[in-house]
Design a protein around this motif. Structure first.
Motif, PDB file in Angstrom:
ATOM      1  N   GLN A 401      -2.631   1.528   7.549  1.00 33.74           N
ATOM      2  CA  GLN A 401      -1.989   2.627   6.846  1.00 33.74           C
ATOM      3  C   GLN A 401      -1.119   2.118   5.704  1.00 33.74           C
ATOM      4  O   GLN A 401      -1.101   2.704   4.609  1.00 33.74           O
ATOM      5  CB  GLN A 401      -1.154   3.468   7.812  1.00 33.74           C
ATOM      6  N   ARG A 402      -0.392   1.039   5.944  1.00 35.52           N
ATOM      7  CA  ARG A 402       0.446   0.461   4.880  1.00 35.52           C
ATOM      8  C   ARG A 402      -0.406   0.022   3.694  1.00 35.52           C
ATOM      9  O   ARG A 402      -0.044   0.231   2.540  1.00 35.52           O
ATOM     10  CB  ARG A 402       1.222  -0.742   5.421  1.00 35.52           C
ATOM     11  N   ALA A 403      -1.533  -0.621   4.004  1.00 40.58           N
ATOM     12  CA  ALA A 403      -2.409  -1.089   2.931  1.00 40.58           C
ATOM     13  C   ALA A 403      -3.022   0.089   2.177  1.00 40.58           C
ATOM     14  O   ALA A 403      -3.200   0.038   0.956  1.00 40.58           O
ATOM     15  CB  ALA A 403      -3.495  -1.994   3.501  1.00 40.58           C
ATOM     16  N   ARG A 404      -3.352   1.168   2.908  1.00 42.00           N
ATOM     17  CA  ARG A 404      -3.901   2.364   2.251  1.00 42.00           C
ATOM     18  C   ARG A 404      -2.860   2.996   1.325  1.00 42.00           C
ATOM     19  O   ARG A 404      -3.176   3.435   0.217  1.00 42.00           O
ATOM     20  CB  ARG A 404      -4.346   3.379   3.307  1.00 42.00           C
ATOM     21  N   THR A 405      -1.624   3.037   1.797  1.00 40.46           N
ATOM     22  CA  THR A 405      -0.547   3.601   0.974  1.00 40.46           C
ATOM     23  C   THR A 405      -0.343   2.772  -0.286  1.00 40.46           C
ATOM     24  O   THR A 405      -0.187   3.307  -1.384  1.00 40.46           O
ATOM     25  CB  THR A 405       0.762   3.663   1.784  1.00 40.46           C
ATOM     26  N   PHE A 406      -0.398   1.446  -0.134  1.00 39.04           N
ATOM     27  CA  PHE A 406      -0.237   0.558  -1.289  1.00 39.04           C
ATOM     28  C   PHE A 406      -1.357   0.793  -2.297  1.00 39.04           C
ATOM     29  O   PHE A 406      -1.117   0.884  -3.504  1.00 39.04           O
ATOM     30  CB  PHE A 406      -0.226  -0.908  -0.844  1.00 39.04           C
ATOM     31  N   MET A 407      -2.596   0.893  -1.797  1.00 38.00           N
ATOM     32  CA  MET A 407      -3.723   1.123  -2.701  1.00 38.00           C
ATOM     33  C   MET A 407      -3.562   2.457  -3.424  1.00 38.00           C
ATOM     34  O   MET A 407      -3.761   2.555  -4.652  1.00 38.00           O
ATOM     35  CB  MET A 407      -5.052   1.100  -1.940  1.00 38.00           C
ATOM     36  N   SER A 408      -3.177   3.483  -2.691  1.00 37.74           N
ATOM     37  CA  SER A 408      -2.997   4.806  -3.291  1.00 37.74           C
ATOM     38  C   SER A 408      -1.899   4.787  -4.352  1.00 37.74           C
ATOM     39  O   SER A 408      -2.050   5.378  -5.434  1.00 37.74           O
ATOM     40  CB  SER A 408      -2.655   5.816  -2.197  1.00 37.74           C
ATOM     41  N   ASP A 409      -0.810   4.086  -4.070  1.00 38.45           N
ATOM     42  CA  ASP A 409       0.325   4.029  -4.998  1.00 38.45           C
ATOM     43  C   ASP A 409       0.010   3.232  -6.261  1.00 38.45           C
ATOM     44  O   ASP A 409       0.726   3.353  -7.264  1.00 38.45           O
ATOM     45  CB  ASP A 409       1.549   3.398  -4.311  1.00 38.45           C
ATOM     46  N   ASN A 410      -1.023   2.414  -6.203  1.00 33.09           N
ATOM     47  CA  ASN A 410      -1.358   1.546  -7.338  1.00 33.09           C
ATOM     48  C   ASN A 410      -2.760   1.817  -7.880  1.00 33.09           C
ATOM     49  O   ASN A 410      -3.418   0.927  -8.407  1.00 33.09           O
ATOM     50  CB  ASN A 410      -1.212   0.076  -6.929  1.00 33.09           C
ATOM     51  N   PHE A 411      -3.195   3.064  -7.732  1.00 28.17           N
ATOM     52  CA  PHE A 411      -4.504   3.494  -8.220  1.00 28.17           C
ATOM     53  C   PHE A 411      -4.271   4.541  -9.296  1.00 28.17           C
ATOM     54  O   PHE A 411      -3.621   5.556  -9.049  1.00 28.17           O
ATOM     55  CB  PHE A 411      -5.306   4.105  -7.068  1.00 28.17           C
ATOM     56  N   TYR A 412      -4.798   4.298 -10.501  1.00 26.72           N
ATOM     57  CA  TYR A 412      -4.491   5.156 -11.637  1.00 26.72           C
ATOM     58  C   TYR A 412      -5.759   5.760 -12.243  1.00 26.72           C
ATOM     59  O   TYR A 412      -6.845   5.183 -12.139  1.00 26.72           O
ATOM     60  CB  TYR A 412      -3.751   4.369 -12.720  1.00 26.72           C
ATOM     61  N   SER A 413      -5.589   6.900 -12.857  1.00 24.73           N
ATOM     62  CA  SER A 413      -6.684   7.558 -13.567  1.00 24.73           C
ATOM     63  C   SER A 413      -6.404   7.476 -15.064  1.00 24.73           C
ATOM     64  O   SER A 413      -5.300   7.794 -15.508  1.00 24.73           O
ATOM     65  CB  SER A 413      -6.772   9.017 -13.119  1.00 24.73           C
TER      66      SER A 413
END
Length: 484
Positions: A401-413
């Motif tokens: 979950q932590r890794a998923r949150t990190f990916m989500s927080d650092n994914f840009y459009s």
């Protein structure tokens, strides 16, 4: 030993925010996962590093067998003529190939490549083994080492020699081969997410990024804590390209000679590097319980007069945990301060620390400490096995979950190349953008931003409609990132 010395073990690790690459090297050396070999670009896997690979290997192997695959082994030396049979394949690998030109004091009539991958030699053997549709499908996997003479190396992530598995299958129909390609990609996604707690982006590689000689290549892409990508696994639909080159033919059900459809798929020890870069922190490694060499470290605490009794009880608890299948280690060294031990095992990424002292013995309890949260929990010794199993499960889930949150927080459009350039210069992470399908536009993105297309995701967060490079209509929504 002073408290200052207790902390020294960890302060020797460069903070991630100061120099991520230096942090990575510090951690893998301090955690005793590897050492540098005397050959450029090669490493020695020390026991803890190799055991992580063994846990990954065992889980993958179990799933391969469940889906009907069997293991075999093919030679690491491949005749040069084999590489000439599939033009795109040899062009893709030629810069990285090491050659054997002499053996037994004599020059060889034909140079031998040291295996960079095995499509060619396996294709040759399949042409001998497959005669009829009754011989299909062929579902074979190989655990092996390969050599690719990399110019820039980084332990685990990119080395001149590395360990991997490579599956190679042959089928009657395109539909069956494509189904196999996707099935193995799904296995990779499941193992990487469920065992390594690393979330991935699943999708198809662009033409310029696909495997040399493949019709279609699919990948799982992972985000490191510095925002860079690691290609964590690939699965390739080869069509009949290698069947044509190596004459892998069979007599069909209609008594007609047909070409087989083939696939290949693989993951490697670069997963260890990804594991470290996704979960590690400034205190060192953070290892998911499912692949950690040691899941629980037991540390008896107390003055000399009670030491024997405490160690004796700890030994009994150790036996209970061992019996339950938990990978547990006891550190009962009397000449090392508890504070030093705490720091050492945090640095090594052990998921749970168990502390037991004289008062804990009297009360029938012990203390469990989580590596990822630092939370301390007092538990009854009578329920120790169940408490630890629950905590290990929770740590595994929390890490994903932590890794998923990190990916989500650092994914840009982004919509334009200028937007992507600014993001790449000021932030870390992945970008989602539209692409017209032109290799010229893909090359321009790389030139301007240093980012490469990672894949065309099967389930993008949004559909993009304009190419970021040329402004024309987008044919694909693509994930771009700088990569290892």
């Amino acid at each position: 030993m002073s408290k200052e010395n207790d902390k020294q073990f960890v302060t020797e690790i460069t903070p991630q925010g100061e120099d991520f690459s230096r942090w990575y090297i510090d951690v893998i050396k301090k955690a005793d996962l590897m050492d540098y070999a005397p050959v450029r670009g090669c490493i020695v896997f020390k026991p803890d590093g190799f055991e992580i690979w063994e846990h990954i290997k065992d889980e993958l192997d179990r799933r391969f067998r469940e889906t009907g695959h069997r293991n075999a082994y093919f030679p690491m030396f491949i005749p040069e003529s084999f590489f000439q049979k599939e033009k795109e394949h040899v062009e893709g690998f030629n810069p990285e190939l090491p050659w054997v030109t002499e053996a037994g004091g004599e020059k060889l009539e034909e140079r031998l490549a040291i295996r960079p991958t095995s499509e060619t030699i396996i294709g040759h053997m399949y042409s001998k083994w497959i005669q009829s549709y009754r011989d299909l499908p062929v579902l074979i996997n190989q655990w092996a080492n390969v050599v690719r003479w990399e110019k820039r190396t980084l332990p685990f992530l990119r080395t001149s020699e590395f360990l991997w598995q490579e599956g190679h299958t042959a089928h009657e129909t395109e539909e069956e081969a494509r189904e196999e390609t996707m099935k193995m990609l799904q296995i990779y996604r499941e193992v990487v997410e469920e065992y390594l707690a690393i979330p991935v982006i699943v999708g198809q590689k662009t033409k310029s990024e696909k495997f040399a000689g493949a019709v279609d290549t699919y990948s799982i892409e992972a985000m490191m804590k510095d925002g860079r990508a690691v290609q964590a696994g690939t699965s390739h639909f080869m069509g009949t390209n290698f069947a044509k080159a190596f004459e892998i033919q069979y007599l069909s059900r209609n008594n007609v000679l047909e070409l087989a459809y083939t696939t290949s798929w693989g993951v490697s020890t670069r997963l260890i590097g990804a594991l470290i870069m996704v979960h590690g922190d400034d205190r060192g490694l953070v290892l998911p319980p499912k692949v950690a060499p040691t899941q629980v470290v037991m540390i008896p605490i107390g003055p000399p007069k009670t030491r024997d009794a405490v160690v004796g009880r700890a030994d009994e608890l150790f036996a209970e945990l061992k019996q339950a299948g938990i990978r547990v280690k006891m550190d009962d060294r009397s000449d090392v301060r508890p504070g030093w031990k705490f720091n050492e095992y945090e640095m090594r990424g052990v998921p749970i620390r168990l502390e037991i002292g004289p008062r804990d013995m009297e009360n029938g309890v012990c203390v469990l400490v989580s590596r990822i949260t630092g939370e301390k929990k007092v538990v009854e010794q009578a329920n120790l096995v169940e408490e630890i199993q629950t905590m290990l499960t929770q740590v595994q889930a929390d890490m994903l979950q932590r890794a998923r949150t990190f990916m989500s927080d650092n994914f840009y459009s982004v919509d334009t190349l200028d937007e992507m350039k600014e993001l790449m210069e000021n932030k870390r992470g992945f970008t989602l953008a539209g692409w017209c399908g032109s290799e010229a536009c893909e090359d321009k993105v790389r030139e301007v931003t240093g980012a490469t297309s990672r894949n065309i995701p099967f389930q993008p967060a949004e559909e993009k409609h304009t190419c970021l490079a040329c402004g024309e209509q987008a044919k694909h929504t693509v994930v771009f990132a700088r990569a290892y």
